[in-house]
Design a protein around this motif. Sequence first.
Motif: not given
Length: 288
Positions: A1, A5, A137-138, A140, A143-144, A152, A156
Motif C-alpha cells: 500500500m 496519504n 481521503k481518496y 485508500q 491504492d486499491f 475493494e 471503499e
Amino acid sequence: MSNINQLIIEGCFNVESATPKGTYFQNLSDQSVRVKFSAAGQWTYNPNVGFHSAAGHPNYPKGTENYKLPGSPEGSLIVRRANGSFQYVGTEATIELNPMEIVSFVCNDDGVWGEVGGHYDNQGCISVIWALQMQDKYAQLRDFLTAEKWQEADEETARLMLKSVGRDFEGSFERDELSKIPCSLLKDLDKIWLFASQGRFGFSVQKEIWESVGGSPQTEDTAIAEGFGNRIGQYTNGNWVYYDDLTFNLSAPIGHLPALWWRRSWVNAGFAYPIDSLVQRLSTCKIS
C-alpha cells in the motif's frame, strides 16, 4: 500500500508594506487546515530606520500599544484573523485556519489612526510562500485501484459516499439522501474511476448508459432498469447477478462499476433502482 496519504498544496502571494488592509488569504476547505507560511524579502515601516525582514526591525522588538499587534516587533509580518485579532507570523509560522476562514497579512505598524495608521510612508514588499497538508481521503481508493483490487475499490467508494451523508459502511441510502451527497465528492470519485479504468467505469459512464436506454433523472421503470442492468452486465437471463458474482476486472462490460452503493441500497432501502436518483444528482452537479 502506498505511504502517500497527504495532499501538499502550495502557492505564493505578496504583501505590500504600504497597504494597511494587507493581502487576503482564504482557507477554501470545509475543514480546518494547518498552513505553513514562509516569508522572504525586505521592507520597512519607516524609511528612517532602514529595511529589514518580515521578522521586524531588530532594534525595535516590541511595538507599543499603538501598533496593530503590541508586543511584537515593529514592522513585522502579522496576520489579522477573522475574529479581528492579530497573530505574529514573522519569517515563518504555521497557522491553523478555520473552515472557509479569510485572513489578511499586513505589516505591524502604528494603527492609532485606524486603517490609515502609519502605512503611508512604508516601502518594500514581502513574498510569502504558503503550503498546506491535507489528508487525502481518496488515498485508500487510489491504492486499491492502482493494485487492480476492483471489489475493494467498489467497497471503499460506497464507504465514502455513505460517510458523506453520515452513515456507516454497513448502511444504505434512503431516497432523499442521494441528493445530499456533495457534488465535489461525486466529481472526484468519477474522475478517479474514469482514470483508473481507462474510461470504462464511473458515474458519468453509467449516467450515459441509463439515458441511452430511455432513463431520465426521474425514472423508476422496471423495463428501463433491466435494460440498464443488461447493458452493464448485471442483469442476464431475466435475473439480477448477485453482487459477489460481478466481474471485478477490466474485462467487465462498460459501466459495470461502481456498483455496491446502489445494489445495497436497492436491496436494503426498499426502493426500486436508486440509480435514477443518482442520475438526478449527477445532472444537478453537472457531471456527464
